[in-house]
Design a protein around this motif. Structure first.
Motif, PDB file in Angstrom:
ATOM      1  N   LYS A 286     -32.080 -29.178 140.437  1.00 14.81           N
ATOM      2  CA  LYS A 286     -32.354 -29.652 141.801  1.00 14.81           C
ATOM      3  C   LYS A 286     -32.327 -31.182 141.868  1.00 14.81           C
ATOM      4  N   GLY A 287     -32.488 -31.831 140.707  1.00  9.82           N
ATOM      5  CA  GLY A 287     -32.447 -33.293 140.674  1.00  9.82           C
ATOM      6  C   GLY A 287     -33.598 -33.944 141.392  1.00  9.82           C
ATOM      7  N   ARG A 288     -34.780 -33.317 141.328  1.00 18.65           N
ATOM      8  CA  ARG A 288     -35.939 -33.877 142.024  1.00 18.65           C
ATOM      9  C   ARG A 288     -37.229 -33.438 141.335  1.00 18.65           C
ATOM     10  N   VAL A 289     -38.328 -33.897 141.841  1.00 21.00           N
ATOM     11  CA  VAL A 289     -39.637 -33.487 141.346  1.00 21.00           C
ATOM     12  C   VAL A 289     -39.900 -32.052 141.811  1.00 21.00           C
ATOM     13  N   LEU A 290     -40.383 -31.212 140.870  1.00 21.37           N
ATOM     14  CA  LEU A 290     -40.605 -29.794 141.159  1.00 21.37           C
ATOM     15  C   LEU A 290     -42.075 -29.423 141.017  1.00 21.37           C
ATOM     16  N   THR A 291     -42.544 -28.548 141.889  1.00 20.46           N
ATOM     17  CA  THR A 291     -43.874 -27.972 141.711  1.00 20.46           C
ATOM     18  C   THR A 291     -43.792 -26.891 140.635  1.00 20.46           C
ATOM     19  N   VAL A 292     -44.946 -26.426 140.187  1.00 20.25           N
ATOM     20  CA  VAL A 292     -44.954 -25.374 139.167  1.00 20.25           C
ATOM     21  C   VAL A 292     -44.223 -24.111 139.646  1.00 20.25           C
ATOM     22  N   PRO A 293     -44.482 -23.624 140.871  1.00 15.47           N
ATOM     23  CA  PRO A 293     -43.703 -22.471 141.343  1.00 15.47           C
ATOM     24  C   PRO A 293     -42.210 -22.751 141.377  1.00 15.47           C
ATOM     25  N   GLU A 294     -41.815 -23.962 141.718  1.00 16.37           N
ATOM     26  CA  GLU A 294     -40.385 -24.295 141.743  1.00 16.37           C
ATOM     27  C   GLU A 294     -39.804 -24.346 140.336  1.00 16.37           C
ATOM     28  N   VAL A 295     -40.568 -24.851 139.387  1.00 15.31           N
ATOM     29  CA  VAL A 295     -40.120 -24.835 137.990  1.00 15.31           C
ATOM     30  C   VAL A 295     -39.826 -23.402 137.563  1.00 15.31           C
ATOM     31  N   PHE A 296     -40.700 -22.488 137.984  1.00 13.71           N
ATOM     32  CA  PHE A 296     -40.552 -21.082 137.588  1.00 13.71           C
ATOM     33  C   PHE A 296     -39.380 -20.427 138.313  1.00 13.71           C
ATOM     34  N   ILE A 297     -39.310 -20.607 139.626  1.00 11.55           N
ATOM     35  CA  ILE A 297     -38.263 -19.952 140.416  1.00 11.55           C
ATOM     36  C   ILE A 297     -36.882 -20.524 140.084  1.00 11.55           C
ATOM     37  N   CYS A 298     -36.796 -21.817 139.923  1.00  9.58           N
ATOM     38  CA  CYS A 298     -35.512 -22.458 139.600  1.00  9.58           C
ATOM     39  C   CYS A 298     -35.170 -22.327 138.123  1.00  9.58           C
ATOM     40  N   SER A 299     -36.104 -21.792 137.336  1.00  5.71           N
ATOM     41  CA  SER A 299     -35.926 -21.641 135.886  1.00  5.71           C
ATOM     42  C   SER A 299     -35.482 -22.962 135.260  1.00  5.71           C
ATOM     43  N   SER A 300     -36.248 -23.999 135.557  1.00  9.00           N
ATOM     44  CA  SER A 300     -35.907 -25.353 135.128  1.00  9.00           C
ATOM     45  C   SER A 300     -36.244 -25.574 133.652  1.00  9.00           C
ATOM     46  N   ASN A 301     -35.231 -25.872 132.861  1.00  8.14           N
ATOM     47  CA  ASN A 301     -35.458 -26.231 131.457  1.00  8.14           C
ATOM     48  C   ASN A 301     -36.267 -27.522 131.348  1.00  8.14           C
ATOM     49  N   ILE A 302     -35.917 -28.473 132.206  1.00  4.21           N
ATOM     50  CA  ILE A 302     -36.601 -29.769 132.169  1.00  4.21           C
ATOM     51  C   ILE A 302     -38.074 -29.592 132.549  1.00  4.21           C
ATOM     52  N   GLY A 303     -38.313 -28.840 133.618  1.00  2.00           N
ATOM     53  CA  GLY A 303     -39.694 -28.608 134.047  1.00  2.00           C
ATOM     54  C   GLY A 303     -40.497 -27.873 132.993  1.00  2.00           C
ATOM     55  N   SER A 304     -39.908 -26.879 132.352  1.00  2.00           N
ATOM     56  CA  SER A 304     -40.613 -26.141 131.293  1.00  2.00           C
ATOM     57  C   SER A 304     -40.917 -27.042 130.110  1.00  2.00           C
ATOM     58  N   ALA A 305     -39.966 -27.912 129.764  1.00  2.00           N
ATOM     59  CA  ALA A 305     -40.201 -28.857 128.670  1.00  2.00           C
ATOM     60  C   ALA A 305     -41.357 -29.793 129.005  1.00  2.00           C
ATOM     61  N   ARG A 306     -41.422 -30.243 130.272  1.00  2.00           N
ATOM     62  CA  ARG A 306     -42.530 -31.110 130.696  1.00  2.00           C
ATOM     63  C   ARG A 306     -43.863 -30.374 130.605  1.00  2.00           C
ATOM     64  N   GLU A 307     -43.873 -29.084 130.939  1.00  2.00           N
ATOM     65  CA  GLU A 307     -45.102 -28.291 130.827  1.00  2.00           C
ATOM     66  C   GLU A 307     -45.565 -28.237 129.371  1.00  2.00           C
ATOM     67  N   ALA A 308     -44.612 -28.068 128.444  1.00  2.00           N
ATOM     68  CA  ALA A 308     -44.971 -28.023 127.022  1.00  2.00           C
ATOM     69  C   ALA A 308     -45.504 -29.368 126.546  1.00  2.00           C
ATOM     70  N   GLU A 309     -44.949 -30.461 127.063  1.00  2.00           N
ATOM     71  CA  GLU A 309     -45.403 -31.800 126.661  1.00  2.00           C
ATOM     72  C   GLU A 309     -46.862 -32.013 127.037  1.00  2.00           C
ATOM     73  N   VAL A 310     -47.263 -31.454 128.164  1.00  2.00           N
ATOM     74  CA  VAL A 310     -48.652 -31.615 128.608  1.00  2.00           C
ATOM     75  C   VAL A 310     -49.616 -30.989 127.606  1.00  2.00           C
ATOM     76  N   VAL A 311     -49.220 -29.838 127.033  1.00  2.00           N
ATOM     77  CA  VAL A 311     -50.100 -29.100 126.122  1.00  2.00           C
ATOM     78  C   VAL A 311     -50.065 -29.686 124.719  1.00  2.00           C
ATOM     79  N   GLY A 312     -48.899 -30.103 124.246  1.00  2.00           N
ATOM     80  CA  GLY A 312     -48.792 -30.656 122.891  1.00  2.00           C
ATOM     81  C   GLY A 312     -48.185 -29.657 121.916  1.00  2.00           C
ATOM     82  N   VAL A 313     -47.590 -30.201 120.839  1.00  2.00           N
ATOM     83  CA  VAL A 313     -46.829 -29.384 119.889  1.00  2.00           C
ATOM     84  C   VAL A 313     -47.718 -28.346 119.198  1.00  2.00           C
ATOM     85  N   GLU A 314     -48.814 -28.784 118.634  1.00  2.00           N
ATOM     86  CA  GLU A 314     -49.674 -27.869 117.875  1.00  2.00           C
ATOM     87  C   GLU A 314     -50.251 -26.772 118.753  1.00  2.00           C
TER      88      GLU A 314
END
Length: 516
Positions: A286-314
């Protein structure tokens, strides 16, 4: 003379039985019937006869082989000749004869040739549930599936003690009617999309019971040699795959359950993520800022990666392990593969794992983990045996909070109803179905191929309080009339919809045609 003969007979009568005779009178080991949850017969013992020889009593080996060849044209002359020339007291010639073959051999009147009554396993439903039920060998011992599970639970010991008669049937959690539907839909999907394989599982989200599970191509256990044919593998529990975007369900649930993210949170998906030699892009960004529902519906790789960054690798790896995706699954079925993962998790591994790349697990494990998001947050080991809700709760472990489970049901429903949602292919009139697709490019020659997909669809219904989770797979499907790879939305999702449409009423879910 009569006295001498009488004395000899008494002497022989007092001698211990020779080994060959002991073999002939040994009790034939029995196995219990196997039935589905409704009592439908899945496996049973049939009486059969096997052919043996006592070489020391055979008068003319060549004549014996010549006459046996009239009944068995495929008889290996040299092999049988060597057996009959050994002078042993007992040798097997052919196991599990047909009644016609037995009658023909009896008519030959061959000295030193006899029959032993045995038990042969018979599977009335043929290949319908072959990977689950399994196989026995020619000695009626379980060698795969739940037949092997039976032996591992002590059946072999009972048989050795002569206590294996009149055993109670083993009842499974499978519903043969639903099993037939799932297999039929898998066969049709494999044919329609010219795929190399397909499969599906129907799981009771509240008990962990496997109601149906199939993988095709399969085999007919009544002809066990067919199990050795090419590509005969239970892909649902013994196949390892990168599960693609279905793993985004786990990433989003992890972020929500961490307390650092809510449904109102946003993630910047305007630019690709570059990490080392990797560049993470969206398939249809989409080339824009996405909400969590939009990350899920659009199946955004970038958004999912950002979600993982928030939690941390371990914490990311720890969550996937807690959800059962990284360890070997605990269940009755012996054929279960151990997932693979990077030996050391780094940030790049966490980012790629967020959208389903870099680690492999089984489809069954993915369905089991997703069920925890649907049932209020409890992970329970799957079972192929009947289990009550009380028993399931006692065995289960809370892996996410009830609020996270509510949010995930909302997202699954949204993905199946909102414009652009990837789960719309799983919609069924009269049933509220939620779902998530996964179109994973397969690794070929060390690189991801655009021409070969492993497609997955995760569905749950009724989505307001899901009782069942369905996962379908189609391996390397092609678009109809084209050599291009098909996506999960057009292959795996309709397969799940067809299963729900045909099986829902059998599962006790009543349709409501007022639903839009």
């Amino acid at each position: 003379m009569y006295g001498t003969i009488g004395a000899r007979l008494i002497h022989l009568g007092l001698q211990p039985s020779p080994k060959s005779a002991q073999v002939l009178v040994a009790a034939v080991a029995s196995r219990p019937d196997i039935v589905d949850r409704n009592g439908e017969l899945l496996a049973t013992d049939l009486k059969t006869f096997s052919l043996f020889a006592e070489p020391r009593r055979i008068l003319d080996v060549d004549e014996t082989i010549e006459k046996l060849s009239t009944v068995f044209p495929d008889l290996e002359y040299r092999d049988v000749y060597e057996k009959l020339k050994t002078g042993k007291g007992f040798v097997w010639l052919r196991r599990q004869l047909s009644p016609g073959q037995q009658n023909q051999i009896m008519g030959l009147g061959l000295p030193g040739i006899g029959f032993r009554q045995e038990k042969r396993r018979f599977y009335p439903s043929g290949p319908t549930a072959s990977y689950v039920i399994g196989l026995t060998d020619r000695d009626n011992r379980g060698i795969s599936g739940l037949e092997k599970y039976l032996d591992d639970q002590g059946l072999t010991d009972l048989q050795s003690l002569g206590l294996a008669s009149d055993l109670q049937p083993l009842q499974l959690s499978l519903d043969l009617r639903v099993q037939h539907i799932v297999r039929d839909e898998a066969m049709q999907a494999m044919e329609n999309f010219r795929a190399i394989a397909a499969g599906g599982v129907v799981l009771n989200a509240k008990t962990g019971e496997v109601i149906a599970m199939t993988s095709v191509p399969d085999y007919d256990p009544n002809f066990p040699e067919s199990a050795l044919d090419k590509d005969r593998l239970n892909r649902m529990s013994a196949g390892l795959y990168e599960m693609g975007s279905t793993i985004k369900s786990f990433t989003t649930a992890m972020a929500l359950d961490s307390g650092k993210v809510t449904l109102a949170s946003t993630f910047d998906a305007r630019q690709p993520i570059r990490i080392g030699a990797q560049t993470i892009r969206d398939f249809r960004g989409k080339g824009r800022v996405l909400t969590v529902p939009e990350v899920f519906i659009c199946s955004s790789n970038i958004g999912s990666a950002r979600e993982a960054e928030v939690v941390g690798v371990e914490a990311h790896r720890s969550f996937l392990q807690r959800m059962g995706l990284l360890d070997r699954l605990r269940t009755e079925l012996p054929e279960v593969a151990k997932p693979t993962e990077p030996p050391v998790w780094k940030k790049v591994h966490s980012i790629t794992a967020a959208f389903g790349h870099g680690f492999s697990t089984t489809p069954l494990q993915t369905a089991v983990g997703a069920a925890a998001f649907m049932n209020g947050g409890r992970l329970m080991p799957p079972t192929f045996l009947p289990r009550t809700i009380e028993e399931a709760n006692a065995l289960s472990e809370r892996v996410v909070g009830a609020r996270t489970s509510d949010d995930m049901r909302y997202l699954y429903n949204l993905n199946a109803t909102a414009a652009g949602g990837s789960g719309k292919g799983g919609a069924v009139l009269g049933y509220r179905v939620g779902g998530k697709t996964g179109t994973a490019e397969k690794v070929v020659g060390g690189r991801y191929s655009r021409d070969r997909n492993f497609n997955v669809f995760l569905a749950a219904f009724p989505i307001e309080d899901p009782k069942y989770v369905i996962l379908t797979i189609v391996d390397e499907p092609k678009l109809q009339g084209s050599s291009r790879a098909a996506t999960a939305g057009v292959s795996a999702a309709p397969m799940a919809a067809n299963i729900i449409r045909r099986a829902a009423t059998m599962l006790g879910v009543t349709p409501d045609f007022t639903l839009q």
